[in-house]
Every structure is written in C-alpha cells, then in structure tokens.
Design a protein around this motif. Structure first.
Motif, PDB file in Angstrom:
ATOM      1  N   GLY A   1       0.761  -1.237   0.000  1.00 18.56           N
ATOM      2  CA  GLY A   1       0.000   0.000   0.000  1.00 18.56           C
ATOM      3  C   GLY A   1       0.790   1.284   0.000  1.00 18.56           C
ATOM      4  N   TYR A   2       2.104   1.202   0.097  1.00 18.93           N
ATOM      5  CA  TYR A   2       2.906   2.426   0.214  1.00 18.93           C
ATOM      6  C   TYR A   2       3.124   3.133  -1.116  1.00 18.93           C
ATOM      7  CZ  TYR A   2       3.867   0.565   4.846  1.00 18.93           C
ATOM      8  OH  TYR A   2       3.732   0.084   6.115  1.00 18.93           O
ATOM      9  N   THR A   3       2.850   2.470  -2.212  1.00 18.22           N
ATOM     10  CA  THR A   3       3.043   3.116  -3.509  1.00 18.22           C
ATOM     11  C   THR A   3       2.008   4.218  -3.765  1.00 18.22           C
ATOM     12  OG1 THR A   3       1.929   1.143  -4.368  1.00 18.22           O
ATOM     13  CG2 THR A   3       4.286   1.327  -4.776  1.00 18.22           C
ATOM     14  N   ASP A   4       0.957   4.264  -2.968  1.00 21.01           N
ATOM     15  CA  ASP A   4      -0.044   5.328  -3.098  1.00 21.01           C
ATOM     16  C   ASP A   4       0.077   6.377  -1.999  1.00 21.01           C
ATOM     17  OD1 ASP A   4      -1.404   4.242  -5.380  1.00 21.01           O
ATOM     18  OD2 ASP A   4      -2.286   2.735  -4.061  1.00 21.01           O
ATOM     19  N   ALA A   5       1.122   6.297  -1.203  1.00 23.19           N
ATOM     20  CA  ALA A   5       1.215   7.163  -0.022  1.00 23.19           C
ATOM     21  C   ALA A   5       1.415   8.631  -0.364  1.00 23.19           C
ATOM     22  CB  ALA A   5       2.354   6.684   0.879  1.00 23.19           C
ATOM     23  N   LEU A   6       2.008   8.940  -1.535  1.00 23.24           N
ATOM     24  CA  LEU A   6       2.256  10.330  -1.906  1.00 23.24           C
ATOM     25  C   LEU A   6       1.066  10.974  -2.620  1.00 23.24           C
ATOM     26  CD1 LEU A   6       5.940  10.113  -3.234  1.00 23.24           C
ATOM     27  CD2 LEU A   6       5.166  11.023  -1.038  1.00 23.24           C
ATOM     28  N   VAL A   7       0.087  10.190  -3.009  1.00 23.44           N
ATOM     29  CA  VAL A   7      -1.093  10.742  -3.673  1.00 23.44           C
ATOM     30  C   VAL A   7      -1.791  11.696  -2.712  1.00 23.44           C
ATOM     31  CG1 VAL A   7      -3.349  10.196  -4.672  1.00 23.44           C
ATOM     32  CG2 VAL A   7      -1.384   8.715  -5.126  1.00 23.44           C
ATOM     33  N   PRO A   8      -2.075  12.937  -3.149  1.00 26.59           N
ATOM     34  CA  PRO A   8      -2.709  13.915  -2.249  1.00 26.59           C
ATOM     35  C   PRO A   8      -4.019  13.395  -1.667  1.00 26.59           C
ATOM     36  CG  PRO A   8      -1.902  15.003  -4.228  1.00 26.59           C
ATOM     37  CD  PRO A   8      -1.763  13.522  -4.468  1.00 26.59           C
ATOM     38  N   ALA A   9      -4.318  13.859  -0.456  1.00 30.26           N
ATOM     39  CA  ALA A   9      -5.513  13.393   0.251  1.00 30.26           C
ATOM     40  C   ALA A   9      -6.786  13.704  -0.524  1.00 30.26           C
ATOM     41  CB  ALA A   9      -5.565  14.015   1.643  1.00 30.26           C
ATOM     42  N   ARG A  10      -6.790  14.815  -1.272  1.00 31.26           N
ATOM     43  CA  ARG A  10      -7.998  15.170  -2.025  1.00 31.26           C
ATOM     44  C   ARG A  10      -8.284  14.199  -3.160  1.00 31.26           C
ATOM     45  NH1 ARG A  10      -3.980  18.674  -3.612  1.00 31.26           N
ATOM     46  NH2 ARG A  10      -3.650  18.996  -5.854  1.00 31.26           N
ATOM     47  N   PHE A  11      -7.311  13.357  -3.461  1.00 32.28           N
ATOM     48  CA  PHE A  11      -7.509  12.317  -4.481  1.00 32.28           C
ATOM     49  C   PHE A  11      -7.510  10.930  -3.831  1.00 32.28           C
ATOM     50  CE2 PHE A  11      -5.353  15.839  -6.747  1.00 32.28           C
ATOM     51  CZ  PHE A  11      -6.367  16.165  -7.624  1.00 32.28           C
ATOM     52  N   ASP A  12      -7.910  10.898  -2.568  1.00 29.21           N
ATOM     53  CA  ASP A  12      -8.068   9.648  -1.804  1.00 29.21           C
ATOM     54  C   ASP A  12      -6.743   8.951  -1.509  1.00 29.21           C
ATOM     55  OD1 ASP A  12     -10.854   9.958  -1.807  1.00 29.21           O
ATOM     56  OD2 ASP A  12     -11.004   9.003  -3.776  1.00 29.21           O
ATOM     57  N   GLY A  13      -5.645   9.709  -1.473  1.00 27.01           N
ATOM     58  CA  GLY A  13      -4.363   9.141  -1.076  1.00 27.01           C
ATOM     59  C   GLY A  13      -4.020   9.510   0.361  1.00 27.01           C
ATOM     60  N   ALA A  14      -2.836   9.089   0.799  1.00 25.00           N
ATOM     61  CA  ALA A  14      -2.415   9.399   2.171  1.00 25.00           C
ATOM     62  C   ALA A  14      -1.893  10.822   2.299  1.00 25.00           C
ATOM     63  CB  ALA A  14      -1.335   8.404   2.618  1.00 25.00           C
ATOM     64  N   GLY A  15      -1.465  11.421   1.189  1.00 27.17           N
ATOM     65  CA  GLY A  15      -1.002  12.802   1.209  1.00 27.17           C
ATOM     66  C   GLY A  15       0.309  13.016   1.939  1.00 27.17           C
ATOM     67  N   LEU A  16       1.157  12.000   1.982  1.00 23.85           N
ATOM     68  CA  LEU A  16       2.448  12.154   2.654  1.00 23.85           C
ATOM     69  C   LEU A  16       3.411  12.961   1.779  1.00 23.85           C
ATOM     70  CD1 LEU A  16       3.032   8.608   4.202  1.00 23.85           C
ATOM     71  CD2 LEU A  16       1.929  10.598   5.224  1.00 23.85           C
ATOM     72  N   SER A  17       4.439  13.480   2.407  1.00 25.37           N
ATOM     73  CA  SER A  17       5.455  14.247   1.678  1.00 25.37           C
ATOM     74  C   SER A  17       6.615  13.351   1.293  1.00 25.37           C
ATOM     75  CB  SER A  17       5.972  15.396   2.547  1.00 25.37           C
ATOM     76  OG  SER A  17       6.727  14.887   3.639  1.00 25.37           O
ATOM     77  N   LEU A  18       7.474  13.878   0.431  1.00 27.71           N
ATOM     78  CA  LEU A  18       8.675  13.144   0.028  1.00 27.71           C
ATOM     79  C   LEU A  18       9.564  12.896   1.240  1.00 27.71           C
ATOM     80  CD1 LEU A  18       9.634  12.128  -2.760  1.00 27.71           C
ATOM     81  CD2 LEU A  18      11.093  14.149  -2.903  1.00 27.71           C
ATOM     82  N   ALA A  19       9.626  13.877   2.143  1.00 25.65           N
ATOM     83  CA  ALA A  19      10.424  13.713   3.367  1.00 25.65           C
ATOM     84  C   ALA A  19       9.881  12.581   4.243  1.00 25.65           C
ATOM     85  CB  ALA A  19      10.459  15.027   4.146  1.00 25.65           C
ATOM     86  N   ASP A  20       8.551  12.459   4.308  1.00 29.48           N
ATOM     87  CA  ASP A  20       7.949  11.368   5.077  1.00 29.48           C
ATOM     88  C   ASP A  20       8.328  10.010   4.510  1.00 29.48           C
ATOM     89  OD1 ASP A  20       6.565  13.104   6.806  1.00 29.48           O
ATOM     90  OD2 ASP A  20       4.850  13.237   5.440  1.00 29.48           O
ATOM     91  N   MET A  21       8.406   9.933   3.191  1.00 31.67           N
ATOM     92  CA  MET A  21       8.658   8.659   2.533  1.00 31.67           C
ATOM     93  C   MET A  21      10.137   8.347   2.367  1.00 31.67           C
ATOM     94  SD  MET A  21       5.878   6.988   1.832  1.00 31.67           S
ATOM     95  CE  MET A  21       6.187   5.944   0.411  1.00 31.67           C
ATOM     96  N   HIS A  22      11.006   9.315   2.658  1.00 32.48           N
ATOM     97  CA  HIS A  22      12.442   9.088   2.473  1.00 32.48           C
ATOM     98  C   HIS A  22      12.935   7.822   3.173  1.00 32.48           C
ATOM     99  CE1 HIS A  22      16.662   9.378   3.799  1.00 32.48           C
ATOM    100  NE2 HIS A  22      16.873   9.831   2.581  1.00 32.48           N
ATOM    101  N   PRO A  23      12.582   7.563   4.453  1.00 30.61           N
ATOM    102  CA  PRO A  23      13.082   6.340   5.099  1.00 30.61           C
ATOM    103  C   PRO A  23      12.679   5.062   4.369  1.00 30.61           C
ATOM    104  CG  PRO A  23      12.186   7.849   6.729  1.00 30.61           C
ATOM    105  CD  PRO A  23      11.793   8.387   5.382  1.00 30.61           C
ATOM    106  N   LEU A  24      11.499   5.060   3.740  1.00 27.03           N
ATOM    107  CA  LEU A  24      11.060   3.875   3.011  1.00 27.03           C
ATOM    108  C   LEU A  24      11.842   3.720   1.713  1.00 27.03           C
ATOM    109  CD1 LEU A  24       8.659   4.514   5.002  1.00 27.03           C
ATOM    110  CD2 LEU A  24       7.181   3.410   3.330  1.00 27.03           C
ATOM    111  N   PHE A  25      12.077   4.827   1.025  1.00 23.82           N
ATOM    112  CA  PHE A  25      12.861   4.765  -0.202  1.00 23.82           C
ATOM    113  C   PHE A  25      14.293   4.337   0.106  1.00 23.82           C
ATOM    114  CE2 PHE A  25       9.987   8.369  -1.983  1.00 23.82           C
ATOM    115  CZ  PHE A  25       8.967   7.446  -2.172  1.00 23.82           C
ATOM    116  N   PHE A  26      14.832   4.822   1.211  1.00 23.50           N
ATOM    117  CA  PHE A  26      16.175   4.437   1.646  1.00 23.50           C
ATOM    118  C   PHE A  26      16.211   2.940   1.968  1.00 23.50           C
ATOM    119  CE2 PHE A  26      19.337   3.755   4.981  1.00 23.50           C
ATOM    120  CZ  PHE A  26      20.457   4.388   4.472  1.00 23.50           C
TER     121      PHE A  26
END
Length: 337
Positions: A42-67
């Motif tokens: 489910g993390y591949t949709d985490a950056l999708v803005p909340a107004r489009f039914d995503g989690a609306g996370l930022s790139l900084a929030d997701m950095h640890p996962l990408f790392f």
C-alpha cells in the motif's frame, strides 16, 4: 508516524527481497510476483494527495522507506512509481497498478521520444517522461530498448518511441522537474545501497581472519572501513536534504546536491568494499556485486556532471561568495522545509 511506516514496510520487504529472489530477477526472470508483493503493502499510493483519496504524505515522510528499499536491494522502481502515481492523480489520471519509471527526455529528435540511462526500465510497465513542458505516460513495451552495460536484462541505455502518440496520458508539467525527481530518488536509492555495502563490508572484516585475527582488527583495514562508512553516511544525509520539503516534489538544487554527493561517495564506497573483500567480492556467488553494480550504473549516466552544472550555474548567478550561495540557496531552503 515515520517509524510506524518504516516498521510496517521493512519487515515484509526483507522477506520479499531475498538475495536469491534478487539474483533471479537480475538473471532475467519475471519480477511480477515481487512487484505484486510490494504494491500490496500500500505504500506506492502514499504520496497521492488526500484530495484524491491518497495518504497525502510528503517526500520527506517517505524518504526512510525509499532508503530502506535501496538497502534491501529492491530492483523495482518503487519510489518512482509512488511519485508518478501522485503526479498522475493530481492531473486527474488513473495511475493503474503497474510499476512506473520516471525519465526526462533527451534532446529533440523530431516526433520521437528518447530517454537515456533508465535504470530498471525493463521491469516497468510504463515510463513517465518529461518532455517539452508536459508529461507523457508511455508503455514501455512500445519502446525500442537498447540494454545498459551494467545490468542489460534490467536497465536501458536507450528507450526510444517513434512518436509521442504512443502516450496513454499527457498533461502539463506544472512545476514538476523530471530531472530533479530522478536525482532525489536516485540519490536516496544509492544511499540505501551504500548502507548495505557498508554492512556487508563490516561483517566480512569481522569474520575474515588473517594471521590469527580478524582483518577488521588491523589498523589499515579499520581506516578503510571508517572512510567507507563516512562516505555512506554523508550520502544518506545528502539524500535526506534532497527529499526535504512539505510536498511530494523535490527542490531542484537540493536534489542536484544530493545526487552529486551520492555519485562522489559511490565510487569510493564501491572501491573500498571490494578492496576489503579481496577477490571473493568479485565472484558471482558473493552478494556484494549485486549492490556495487547498481552504484556504478547509477553514476555512469552523466548525472554527476549534470548536477554539478546545475549547481554551478546557480552559484554563478548569485555573483557572490560560494558560502553565501550555500547559506541562502541550500541551507536556507532546507531549514524552511
């Protein structure tokens, strides 16, 4: 929240990205099962803005996962898919479930669309290309594929579509810089890979014995490992800076800084790790090569030169001391983020 996200991602990631699974994909086997497992988290949709039914996370929030994905050796464009889905959703397009790689287009070639040095392109279903002020979502199978030198069964030296009409979606760039996105995400993946190489090198230095004691006890080896670890650490810090911000798009200057640092560190990390491992590190049986090949591939496409040019032009435009440029254009942006 970040710790909770990371814990929920790392544990299944380790189970999915075994060395055996990575070797099979590197050898040309299908990666569909691995992608299905990654996408199901489910993390591949985490950056999708909340107004489009995503989690609306930022790139900084997701950095640890990408790392963490880079550290695990995930040879699928997970981070790029997450950003691509956010871009597509923001433009009103359905992103689909396949993995997507992002690539800036090369110079003009008539109506043809050409991209160079696209890592993991063979594993992607679509390529999101930034070209002439717009994004083009192009099917990867419609492209002429020239294999890359380091991992010919996974990455492309060149992708070429004869016409932009192959695009299944087109929308304006709207401030998104394709090169900056690739720099930030690639720098983070490289930093994670260097962390894995550091772990392997320290483990080997502590296990391998020579003259009755572990080679890690010798001062010369300790010095080499210390340099390796410091290079990997600065690459990780650079990648954090490159992903700093409140949205899902990176700042071009910070992304260029991160990629430049990662490219510089990768050369030394790969060289030192193989020096410590000796001949065994060059064998197919040892996993070190799975990770150092990725480092060499990432820095071989000219990104280091392009990033230096981006930073150089920006510094010259300031017409002042370099320290002022760093303070006002790099550190200030990071602090504000």
């Amino acid at each position: 929240m970040t710790d909770s996200l990371l814990d929920g991602f790392e544990r299944p990631l380790r189970e999915l990205c075994t060395v055996e699974a990575l070797r099979r994909i590197e050898a040309g086997e299908s990666a569909d099962a691995l992608w299905a497992g990654i996408d199901a988290l489910g993390y591949t949709d985490a950056l999708v803005p909340a107004r489009f039914d995503g989690a609306g996370l930022s790139l900084a929030d997701m950095h640890p996962l990408f790392f963490a994905a880079g550290r695990a050796g995930l040879n699928l464009p997970f981070a790029q898919t997450a950003v691509a889905r956010a871009l597509l959703a923001s433009a009103g397009h359905e992103p689909g479930r396949g993995c997507i790689v992002i690539a800036p287009a090369a110079g003009a070639d008539g109506d043809a669309v050409v991209c160079h040095d696209v890592q993991d392109a063979a594993l992607a279903k679509f390529v999101l290309v930034s070209r002439a002020g717009e994004w083009l979502l192009l099917p990867r199978v419609a492209a002429a594929f020239t294999p890359g030198a380091y991992r010919p069964k996974l990455s492309a030296d060149t992708l070429r579509w004869e016409s932009a009409q192959h695009a299944v979606a087109r929308f304006p760039v709207q401030g998104a810089d394709g090169e900056a996105i690739c720099n930030a995400l690639q720098a983070t993946a490289m930093a994670g890979t260097m962390a894995r190489v550091t772990d392997l090198t320290v483990l080997y230095a502590n296990d391998r014995k020579q003259f009755g004691r572990a080679i890690g006890k010798f001062q010369a080896v300790q010095q080499d490992v210390a340099v390796l670890a410091s290079q990997a650490a600065t690459a990780e810090m650079g990648s954090r800076i490159g992903c700093a911000g409140t949205g899902f798009l990176p700042d071009p200057l910070l992304a260029a800084s991160a990629m430049l640092r990662a490219c510089e560190a990768a050369l030394r990390v790969a060289a030192i790790s193989h020096a410590v491992h000796g001949a065994i590190g060059m064998t197919d049986e040892h996993e070190l090569g799975l990770f150092t090949r990725r480092l060499h591939e990432a820095r071989s496409g000219g990104a280091q030169v392009r990033c230096a040019a981006v930073l150089g032009r920006a510094a010259l435009a300031e017409r002042g001391p370099v320290v002022d440029f760093v303070r006002t254009q790099l550190a200030a942006v990071t602090a504000a983020a």
